[in-house]
Design an enzyme around this catalytic site. Structure first.
Site, mmCIF file in Angstrom:
data_model
loop_
_atom_site.group_PDB
_atom_site.id
_atom_site.type_symbol
_atom_site.label_atom_id
_atom_site.label_comp_id
_atom_site.label_asym_id
_atom_site.label_seq_id
_atom_site.Cartn_x
_atom_site.Cartn_y
_atom_site.Cartn_z
ATOM 1 N N CYS A 1 40.630 48.067 45.315
ATOM 2 C CA CYS A 1 40.300 47.228 46.472
ATOM 3 C C CYS A 1 39.494 48.006 47.498
ATOM 4 O O CYS A 1 39.873 49.103 47.908
ATOM 5 C CB CYS A 1 41.589 46.703 47.108
ATOM 6 S SG CYS A 1 41.273 45.642 48.539
ATOM 7 N N CYS B 1 39.751 32.139 54.459
ATOM 8 C CA CYS B 1 40.521 33.335 54.092
ATOM 9 C C CYS B 1 40.617 34.232 55.328
ATOM 10 O O CYS B 1 39.608 34.661 55.877
ATOM 11 C CB CYS B 1 39.845 34.052 52.933
ATOM 12 S SG CYS B 1 40.696 35.558 52.423
ATOM 13 N N ASN C 1 49.213 42.214 39.017
ATOM 14 C CA ASN C 1 48.139 43.118 38.567
ATOM 15 C C ASN C 1 48.475 44.065 37.415
ATOM 16 O O ASN C 1 47.618 44.847 36.996
ATOM 17 C CB ASN C 1 47.584 43.945 39.732
ATOM 18 C CG ASN C 1 46.968 43.075 40.811
ATOM 19 O OD1 ASN C 1 46.599 41.932 40.537
ATOM 20 N ND2 ASN C 1 46.857 43.583 42.020
ATOM 21 N N CYS D 1 43.665 48.234 55.841
ATOM 22 C CA CYS D 1 44.903 48.028 55.074
ATOM 23 C C CYS D 1 45.502 49.379 54.729
ATOM 24 O O CYS D 1 44.786 50.347 54.491
ATOM 25 C CB CYS D 1 44.620 47.249 53.781
ATOM 26 S SG CYS D 1 46.118 46.747 52.896
ATOM 27 N N GLY E 1 44.069 43.444 54.951
ATOM 28 C CA GLY E 1 45.416 43.751 55.403
ATOM 29 C C GLY E 1 46.505 43.218 54.499
ATOM 30 O O GLY E 1 46.265 42.438 53.574
ATOM 31 N N GLU E 2 47.713 43.676 54.767
ATOM 32 C CA GLU E 2 48.904 43.237 54.028
ATOM 33 C C GLU E 2 49.754 42.418 55.008
ATOM 34 O O GLU E 2 50.393 42.983 55.906
ATOM 35 C CB GLU E 2 49.659 44.465 53.503
ATOM 36 C CG GLU E 2 51.047 44.194 52.980
ATOM 37 C CD GLU E 2 51.136 43.030 51.995
ATOM 38 O OE1 GLU E 2 50.380 42.996 51.013
ATOM 39 O OE2 GLU E 2 51.977 42.142 52.232
ATOM 40 N N CYS F 1 45.537 50.067 47.218
ATOM 41 C CA CYS F 1 45.311 49.667 45.829
ATOM 42 C C CYS F 1 43.970 50.253 45.372
ATOM 43 O O CYS F 1 42.979 50.179 46.088
ATOM 44 C CB CYS F 1 45.291 48.146 45.712
ATOM 45 S SG CYS F 1 46.810 47.365 46.299
ATOM 46 N N GLU G 1 37.200 40.749 58.838
ATOM 47 C CA GLU G 1 36.400 39.728 58.191
ATOM 48 C C GLU G 1 37.220 38.474 57.925
ATOM 49 O O GLU G 1 38.429 38.541 57.689
ATOM 50 C CB GLU G 1 35.842 40.272 56.869
ATOM 51 C CG GLU G 1 34.762 41.294 57.127
ATOM 52 C CD GLU G 1 34.672 42.335 56.052
ATOM 53 O OE1 GLU G 1 35.701 42.992 55.782
ATOM 54 O OE2 GLU G 1 33.585 42.485 55.478
ATOM 55 N N SER H 1 50.649 39.706 44.316
ATOM 56 C CA SER H 1 49.625 40.429 43.553
ATOM 57 C C SER H 1 50.321 41.336 42.545
ATOM 58 O O SER H 1 50.787 42.420 42.890
ATOM 59 C CB SER H 1 48.752 41.252 44.502
ATOM 60 O OG SER H 1 48.100 40.385 45.410
ATOM 61 N N CYS I 1 37.319 38.524 46.664
ATOM 62 C CA CYS I 1 38.595 39.254 46.727
ATOM 63 C C CYS I 1 38.355 40.742 46.568
ATOM 64 O O CYS I 1 37.683 41.180 45.645
ATOM 65 C CB CYS I 1 39.521 38.828 45.582
ATOM 66 S SG CYS I 1 39.865 37.089 45.504
HETATM 67 N N1 SAH Z 1 47.312 42.584 50.731
HETATM 68 C C1 SAH Z 1 47.610 41.281 50.192
HETATM 69 C C2 SAH Z 1 46.610 40.243 50.660
HETATM 70 C C3 SAH Z 1 45.220 40.421 50.111
HETATM 71 S S1 SAH Z 1 44.950 39.241 48.866
HETATM 72 C C4 SAH Z 1 47.678 41.347 48.674
HETATM 73 O O1 SAH Z 1 47.350 42.381 48.120
HETATM 74 O O2 SAH Z 1 48.112 40.403 48.040
HETATM 75 C C5 SAH Z 1 43.621 39.956 48.013
HETATM 76 C C6 SAH Z 1 43.743 39.747 46.520
HETATM 77 O O3 SAH Z 1 42.566 40.301 45.902
HETATM 78 C C7 SAH Z 1 44.932 40.457 45.924
HETATM 79 O O4 SAH Z 1 45.513 39.657 44.932
HETATM 80 C C8 SAH Z 1 44.301 41.689 45.259
HETATM 81 O O5 SAH Z 1 45.063 42.133 44.170
HETATM 82 C C9 SAH Z 1 42.945 41.157 44.860
HETATM 83 N N2 SAH Z 1 41.903 42.189 44.776
HETATM 84 C C10 SAH Z 1 41.823 43.346 45.452
HETATM 85 N N3 SAH Z 1 40.713 44.013 45.116
HETATM 86 C C11 SAH Z 1 40.069 43.260 44.201
HETATM 87 C C12 SAH Z 1 38.846 43.407 43.493
HETATM 88 N N4 SAH Z 1 38.066 44.483 43.657
HETATM 89 N N5 SAH Z 1 38.477 42.429 42.651
HETATM 90 C C13 SAH Z 1 39.246 41.330 42.497
HETATM 91 N N6 SAH Z 1 40.405 41.128 43.150
HETATM 92 C C14 SAH Z 1 40.816 42.087 43.991
#
Ligand code: SAH
Length: 358
Positions: free
Chosen positions: A124, A110, A223, A117, A168-169, A121, A76, A221, A340
């Protein structure tokens, strides 16, 4: 071109065709002689854009694209226009019909770096896909070209921002991600100062990234504000804990006036208390950074809740009083699963429900 025994200006013609004219077929590059185009195809060179499978448009103007590659893998890509004039801003064709294209002052694309991925997490939705494979540099760049074509906008350095924050990462596909960033900054002419890459915290690659002569901005990230909390929601914290991650962040060579970004997903009653906010401010003290707060974007199979707005604002205020510039990331395209953490190849079946592809 050198290997093919061609003059070097052919390379410029090719780059111009791919990036400025955004041509997506070798045989359509009419600036190259026909015989040479045929030779390129015969020798196995290919040019294509990812193919559009689905397009979902949010009430807020955000568009989520589901793109497929020749092997059937899908990812996506999200288009987020700013300064959208709403329905009234829709551009009108010569025949008076709305064409669904709205005016915008700026837009962010984006981009995905992997299909699925591996990081897992807990909050996610992309994690639920597992990792399918790395994207090639061409597949990463191709998402940008395909979206710009579909939106019929010129690459305009003033108006387009790129975030490597899709599926993805990026730092687990580091070389391809960096090649893509160099192509986008070079021939595609989107300056790297308008790009940001986000990592879940692949610590060795943060050091590598800091040594890149040309690089986007960095977001991490975070968190959570302690290891117990972070390991519970981001299992990779057991491999690279907060001490290791923050050491890499502190050592990261920021440029003049550049700031690091820490993303912090707020999960109701998990990491959103005033004590968490104070601990976070202490944790990142002394780093030239800002914090982007993201209230959880909910999804099926995600075992967390979204904190109330007041809770999010309170968290922000505590950080600001602690000296940390803190912003709340406005959710974009939640209604179409484009926000996100919601990128999971969700496909609409009717107007009220969305399901995921197997
Ligand atoms: N894998 C990388 C790139 C993805 S960025 C990373 O984790 O940074 C996606 C962002 O959305 C990250 O900051 C992640 O922590 C956040 N994210 C993931 N799931 C989410 C959710 N359900 N609600 C809000 N933010 C979320």
């Amino acid at each position: 071109m050198k290997k093919l025994g061609e003059p070097l200006y052919r390379a410029r013609q090719l780059l111009e065709a791919v990036y400025s004219q955004r041509i997506d077929r070798i045989d359509a590059i009419t600036t190259l002689p026909k015989a040479f185009r045929e030779r390129l195809s015969m020798e196995g060179f290919e040019l294509s854009h990812p193919s559009l499978q689905h397009r979902f448009t949010s009430a807020d103007g955000t568009i989520r694209y589901l793109f497929a590659f020749p092997d059937g893998q899908t990812v996506e890509t999200v288009w987020m226009p700013e300064g959208d004039g709403g329905e009234a801003g829709e551009m009108v064709d010569a025949n008076g019909a709305g064409n669904g294209r709205r005016e915008f002052t700026r837009a962010t694309i984006c981009i995905s770096s992997q299909a699925g991925c591996a990081v897992n997490c807990r909050f996610c939705m992309t994690a639920l896909l597992g990792v399918q494979r790395n994207l090639t540099p061409g597949e990463i760049v191709g998402q940008v070209l395909a979206v710009l074509n579909e939106r019929r906008v010129a690459i305009d350095s003033e108006r387009i921002n790129l975030v490597f924050m899709g599926q993805g990462e990026p730092f687990l596909n580091y070389d391809n991600f960096m090649k893509a960033a160099r192509l986008l900054a070079g021939p595609a002419r989107i300056p790297e100062s308008r790009m940001t890459v986000s990592t879940a915290g692949i610590v060795p690659r943060i050091y590598d990234f800091g040594r890149e002569p040309l690089r986007p901005h960095l977001a991490i990230s975070l968190n959570a504000s302690n290891d117990e909390q972070r390991s519970a929601i981001m299992p990779l914290n057991r491999k690279w804990n907060l001490q290791a991650l923050l050491a890499a962040a502190r050592a990261f060579p920021l440029r003049e006036r550049e700031r690091l970004t820490f993303e912090y997903v707020l999960l109701a009653e998990t990491n959103d208390s005033p004590e968490d906010a104070r601990a976070l401010a202490r944790l990142i003290r002394g780093i030239r950074a800002k914090v982007n707060l993201i209230a959880l974007n909910p999804g099926p199979e995600i075992p967390f809740g979204t904190p109330a707005d007041e809770r999010v604002h309170q968290f922000q205020q505590i950080l600001i009083h602690g000296g940390v510039p803190t912003f709340i990331r406005r959710p974009r395209g939640r209604d179409i699963f484009a926000a996100c953490g919601q990128l999971k190849r969700t496909v609409e079946t009717d107007s009220s429900s969305l399901v995921s592809l197997p």
